[in-house]
Motif scaffolding. Sequence first.
Motif, PDB file in Angstrom:
ATOM      1  N   VAL A 149      -2.448  72.547  29.426  1.00  9.04           N
ATOM      2  CA  VAL A 149      -1.766  72.913  30.677  1.00  9.04           C
ATOM      3  C   VAL A 149      -2.598  72.639  31.926  1.00  9.04           C
ATOM      4  N   HIS A 150      -3.893  72.325  31.776  1.00  4.88           N
ATOM      5  CA  HIS A 150      -4.751  72.122  32.950  1.00  4.88           C
ATOM      6  C   HIS A 150      -5.290  70.698  32.990  1.00  4.88           C
ATOM      7  N   PRO A 151      -5.691  70.238  34.171  1.00  6.79           N
ATOM      8  CA  PRO A 151      -6.021  68.824  34.312  1.00  6.79           C
ATOM      9  C   PRO A 151      -7.252  68.363  33.546  1.00  6.79           C
ATOM     10  N   THR A 152      -8.306  69.171  33.488  1.00  7.66           N
ATOM     11  CA  THR A 152      -9.527  68.731  32.811  1.00  7.66           C
ATOM     12  C   THR A 152      -9.748  69.531  31.534  1.00  7.66           C
ATOM     13  N   VAL A 153     -10.588  68.979  30.685  1.00 10.37           N
ATOM     14  CA  VAL A 153     -10.872  69.591  29.388  1.00 10.37           C
ATOM     15  C   VAL A 153     -11.438  70.998  29.557  1.00 10.37           C
ATOM     16  N   ALA A 154     -12.465  71.151  30.385  1.00  5.20           N
ATOM     17  CA  ALA A 154     -13.092  72.464  30.552  1.00  5.20           C
ATOM     18  C   ALA A 154     -12.133  73.478  31.166  1.00  5.20           C
ATOM     19  N   GLU A 155     -11.335  73.048  32.140  1.00  2.48           N
ATOM     20  CA  GLU A 155     -10.371  73.952  32.764  1.00  2.48           C
ATOM     21  C   GLU A 155      -9.333  74.423  31.756  1.00  2.48           C
ATOM     22  N   ASP A 156      -8.926  73.519  30.865  1.00  2.58           N
ATOM     23  CA  ASP A 156      -7.913  73.887  29.894  1.00  2.58           C
ATOM     24  C   ASP A 156      -8.446  74.914  28.891  1.00  2.58           C
ATOM     25  N   VAL A 157      -9.672  74.708  28.445  1.00  3.80           N
ATOM     26  CA  VAL A 157     -10.271  75.667  27.511  1.00  3.80           C
ATOM     27  C   VAL A 157     -10.440  77.028  28.175  1.00  3.80           C
ATOM     28  N   ALA A 158     -10.756  77.050  29.454  1.00  2.36           N
ATOM     29  CA  ALA A 158     -11.018  78.309  30.170  1.00  2.36           C
ATOM     30  C   ALA A 158      -9.743  79.077  30.510  1.00  2.36           C
ATOM     31  N   PHE A 159      -8.588  78.441  30.409  1.00  2.00           N
ATOM     32  CA  PHE A 159      -7.336  79.003  30.916  1.00  2.00           C
ATOM     33  C   PHE A 159      -7.042  80.398  30.362  1.00  2.00           C
ATOM     34  N   GLY A 160      -7.073  80.550  29.050  1.00  2.00           N
ATOM     35  CA  GLY A 160      -6.734  81.840  28.451  1.00  2.00           C
ATOM     36  C   GLY A 160      -7.721  82.932  28.809  1.00  2.00           C
ATOM     37  N   LEU A 161      -9.007  82.587  28.875  1.00  2.00           N
ATOM     38  CA  LEU A 161     -10.024  83.567  29.239  1.00  2.00           C
ATOM     39  C   LEU A 161      -9.836  84.033  30.674  1.00  2.00           C
ATOM     40  N   THR A 162      -9.483  83.096  31.554  1.00  7.26           N
ATOM     41  CA  THR A 162      -9.231  83.458  32.950  1.00  7.26           C
ATOM     42  C   THR A 162      -8.071  84.431  33.050  1.00  7.26           C
ATOM     43  N   ASN A 163      -7.004  84.164  32.286  1.00  6.79           N
ATOM     44  CA  ASN A 163      -5.843  85.062  32.283  1.00  6.79           C
ATOM     45  C   ASN A 163      -6.188  86.453  31.786  1.00  6.79           C
ATOM     46  N   GLN A 164      -7.177  86.539  30.910  1.00  7.53           N
ATOM     47  CA  GLN A 164      -7.589  87.840  30.382  1.00  7.53           C
ATOM     48  C   GLN A 164      -8.557  88.569  31.313  1.00  7.53           C
ATOM     49  N   GLY A 165      -8.964  87.918  32.401  1.00  4.22           N
ATOM     50  CA  GLY A 165      -9.888  88.548  33.336  1.00  4.22           C
ATOM     51  C   GLY A 165     -11.321  88.594  32.861  1.00  4.22           C
ATOM     52  N   VAL A 166     -11.692  87.688  31.955  1.00  7.21           N
ATOM     53  CA  VAL A 166     -13.071  87.624  31.477  1.00  7.21           C
ATOM     54  C   VAL A 166     -13.977  87.206  32.645  1.00  7.21           C
ATOM     55  N   PRO A 167     -15.148  87.817  32.815  1.00  2.56           N
ATOM     56  CA  PRO A 167     -16.045  87.448  33.916  1.00  2.56           C
ATOM     57  C   PRO A 167     -16.414  85.970  33.887  1.00  2.56           C
ATOM     58  N   ALA A 168     -16.636  85.403  35.084  1.00  2.00           N
ATOM     59  CA  ALA A 168     -16.866  83.967  35.220  1.00  2.00           C
ATOM     60  C   ALA A 168     -18.050  83.485  34.391  1.00  2.00           C
ATOM     61  N   GLY A 169     -19.139  84.238  34.378  1.00  2.00           N
ATOM     62  CA  GLY A 169     -20.312  83.833  33.608  1.00  2.00           C
ATOM     63  C   GLY A 169     -20.037  83.768  32.124  1.00  2.00           C
ATOM     64  N   GLU A 170     -19.265  84.748  31.626  1.00  2.00           N
ATOM     65  CA  GLU A 170     -18.902  84.766  30.214  1.00  2.00           C
ATOM     66  C   GLU A 170     -17.963  83.610  29.886  1.00  2.00           C
ATOM     67  N   ILE A 171     -17.034  83.315  30.801  1.00  2.00           N
ATOM     68  CA  ILE A 171     -16.138  82.178  30.589  1.00  2.00           C
ATOM     69  C   ILE A 171     -16.950  80.891  30.461  1.00  2.00           C
ATOM     70  N   ASP A 204     -15.247  67.207  32.000  1.00  2.00           N
ATOM     71  CA  ASP A 204     -14.553  66.942  33.265  1.00  2.00           C
ATOM     72  C   ASP A 204     -13.565  65.790  33.150  1.00  2.00           C
ATOM     73  N   HIS A 205     -13.272  65.385  31.922  1.00  2.00           N
ATOM     74  CA  HIS A 205     -12.354  64.274  31.657  1.00  2.00           C
ATOM     75  C   HIS A 205     -10.913  64.776  31.778  1.00  2.00           C
ATOM     76  N   PRO A 206      -9.999  63.949  32.306  1.00  2.00           N
ATOM     77  CA  PRO A 206      -8.589  64.361  32.325  1.00  2.00           C
ATOM     78  C   PRO A 206      -8.096  64.655  30.907  1.00  2.00           C
ATOM     79  N   ALA A 207      -7.599  65.833  30.689  1.00  2.00           N
ATOM     80  CA  ALA A 207      -7.247  66.274  29.335  1.00  2.00           C
ATOM     81  C   ALA A 207      -6.181  65.387  28.702  1.00  2.00           C
ATOM     82  N   HIS A 208      -5.199  64.951  29.481  1.00  2.00           N
ATOM     83  CA  HIS A 208      -4.096  64.184  28.909  1.00  2.00           C
ATOM     84  C   HIS A 208      -4.463  62.728  28.653  1.00  2.00           C
ATOM     85  N   LEU A 209      -5.685  62.321  29.018  1.00  2.00           N
ATOM     86  CA  LEU A 209      -6.136  60.963  28.719  1.00  2.00           C
ATOM     87  C   LEU A 209      -7.038  60.903  27.494  1.00  2.00           C
TER      88      LEU A 209
END
Length: 244
Positions: free
Chosen positions: A107-129, A147-152
Motif C-alpha cells: 500500500v505504500h510507495p517504498t519498501v521500507a514505508e510499506d513494512v512500517a505501515f502496520g506498526l505506524t497504525n499501532q502507534g509503535v514509537p518511531a525508534g522501535e519501528i 528505498d526502492h519503489p515497492a511495485h517495481l
Amino acid sequence: MRWGRPGAGAAGTAPPLPRTDVELREVTHAYGDRTVLTGVSLTLTESRIGVIGANGSGKSTFARLLNGLVVPTAGTVLVDGLDTRTQAREVRRRVGFVFQDPDAQIVHPTVAEDVAFGLTNQGVPAGEIARRVDEVLVAYGLDGHRDHPAHLLSGGQKQLLAIAGVLVMAPQRVVFDEPTTLLDLRNTRRVARVVDGLEQDVVVVTHHLELLAGFDRVLVFEDGRVAADGTPAETVPWYVARCG
C-alpha cells in the motif's frame, strides 16, 4: 535460522512464541445466495497446517475466516477465545494474513514505508519501528531495496515484502493464501524455505502439494466441507486419487 518476532535473536536463544488455538464452531458462510462453506467445525492447534482442494471448494474463504477478514454468516470463529466477529482487531494481532497476490497487500510507495505501515497504525514509537523494519528487511534480503519503489520489485521480492509486512507485526500464527501460485519455481522454493523457517504457527492454502511435506496436518476441502483431515501421508494421496 528461524525468523520470528523482531528482536527475538537467533533461533534457540529466544523464548518460543505462545501457540494459537483457533476454533470453528458450525461455521457456514455465504456470498449472497451462494453458500461456500457449510457446517465446518474444527480446532486448529498444530504448528503446520495445510489446506488443499479444488478451485471453488471454499478453502480461501476458510483461510480468511481465521483472522476475521471474513466473518461467518452463521456459527463462530474463536482465536484463543476471541470472537472474530466482535474482537477482530485483537484477533489480527495474533493471526497475520498473506494474500496470494502481493500487490493487494502493498500500500505504500517504498519498501521500507510499506513494512512500517502496520506498526505506524499501532502507534509503535518511531525508534522501535525503525529497528524492527531494519531487522525484517535484513531477514528477507530486502535491505538493499529499502528505498526502492515497492511495485517495481520482482514477483518473488514482492511476495517477500508482503511476508515481511506481516511478520514485522509479530503475529503468533500466519495464514498464507496460495503464496506461490504467481511465482516461478525458483521463487516458489524460496518462499517455501521462508515458511518452513518461521517460528510462528502457519496455515498454508496451496495447490503445490509438495510444499506440505513435513506438515503436521492437512485439510481437504470439497464443496464447502472438510472432506478429509489427517497427516499429509493420509490426505494428500486421498486428494490426488479423488482428482484423478
